[in-house]
Design an enzyme around this catalytic site. Structure first.
Site, PDB file in Angstrom:
ATOM      1  N   HIS A 222      97.705  -4.406  33.833  1.00 32.80           N
ATOM      2  CA  HIS A 222      98.725  -4.389  34.878  1.00 32.80           C
ATOM      3  C   HIS A 222     100.087  -4.070  34.270  1.00 32.80           C
ATOM      4  O   HIS A 222     100.388  -4.530  33.167  1.00 32.80           O
ATOM      5  CB  HIS A 222      98.806  -5.765  35.559  1.00 32.80           C
ATOM      6  CG  HIS A 222      97.573  -6.125  36.315  1.00 32.80           C
ATOM      7  ND1 HIS A 222      96.449  -6.631  35.706  1.00 32.80           N
ATOM      8  CD2 HIS A 222      97.279  -6.043  37.630  1.00 32.80           C
ATOM      9  CE1 HIS A 222      95.519  -6.852  36.616  1.00 32.80           C
ATOM     10  NE2 HIS A 222      95.994  -6.498  37.795  1.00 32.80           N
TER      11      HIS A 222
ATOM     12  N   ASP B   9     102.485   6.294   9.367  1.00 28.62           N
ATOM     13  CA  ASP B   9     103.122   7.605   9.524  1.00 28.62           C
ATOM     14  C   ASP B   9     104.346   7.755   8.628  1.00 28.62           C
ATOM     15  O   ASP B   9     104.549   8.805   8.017  1.00 28.62           O
ATOM     16  CB  ASP B   9     103.516   7.825  10.984  1.00 28.62           C
ATOM     17  CG  ASP B   9     104.216   9.158  11.185  1.00 28.62           C
ATOM     18  OD1 ASP B   9     103.605  10.199  10.879  1.00 28.62           O
ATOM     19  OD2 ASP B   9     105.375   9.154  11.633  1.00 28.62           O
TER      20      ASP B   9
END
Length: 165
Positions: free
Chosen positions: A85, A135
């Site tokens: 949700h 990364d």
């Protein structure tokens, strides 16, 4: 085979076995919190270099970038995981520090006041922060590993799990 109790049922499947979003409209609005952790393990030489450089890489501040990416991920969890949700996130905090010579520990704590918990948001935040660390450091080595990623604690709802954060 014994019948499954209602509580042991997979909540994202309806009676016909089709995927569905859980209806939380009847749940009470309460304070919810969750903390998740993910770890990044570095080769010894890379960890030493990162320590010497104050957790900075050629791309910039590793911790700062991981916190920003993790926070963005927390707020977009419902866009990544189909039956989550959308939640009004009230707080999102990260703790990132060394847990040993070669392991960076990332903890994400999320809070909101709503009808459903924030475990997936905390797990997503910790995971994306760890991916961002990878990364930021991959120019140094691709021999890093991520994990485990786990729920440390949750508060609110039907049951509490783990120590209060």
């Amino acid at each position: 085979m014994p019948a499954k109790s209602r509580s042991a049922r997979l909540t994202h499947l309806d009676d016909a076995g089709l995927p569905t979003m859980v209806d939380v409209s009847g749940k009470a609005i309460t304070a919810r919190s969750a903390t998740a952790e993910s770890r990044v393990r570095f080769p010894a030489a890379v960890a030493a270099q990162l320590r010497a450089n104050g957790l900075r890489s050629a791309k910039g501040g590793i911790v700062e970038t991981a916190v920003i990416a993790g926070t963005m991920a927390v707020k977009r969890t419902h866009e990544l995981i189909p039956f989550c949700h959308p939640l009004p996130i009230d707080a999102c905090r990260f703790e990132i520090d060394w847990a040993g010579e070669q392991v960076l520990d990332i903890r994400c704590t999320v809070r909101c006041v709503h009808r459903t918990g924030v475990e997936m948001e905390a797990l997503t935040g910790a995971s994306v922060a760890a991916l961002t660390v990878y990364d930021m450091c991959k120019a140094l080595s691709h021999s890093m590993s991520i994990g485990p990623t786990r729920l440390v604690s949750k508060r609110g709802g039907k049951r509490d799990i783990g120590a209060a954060q």
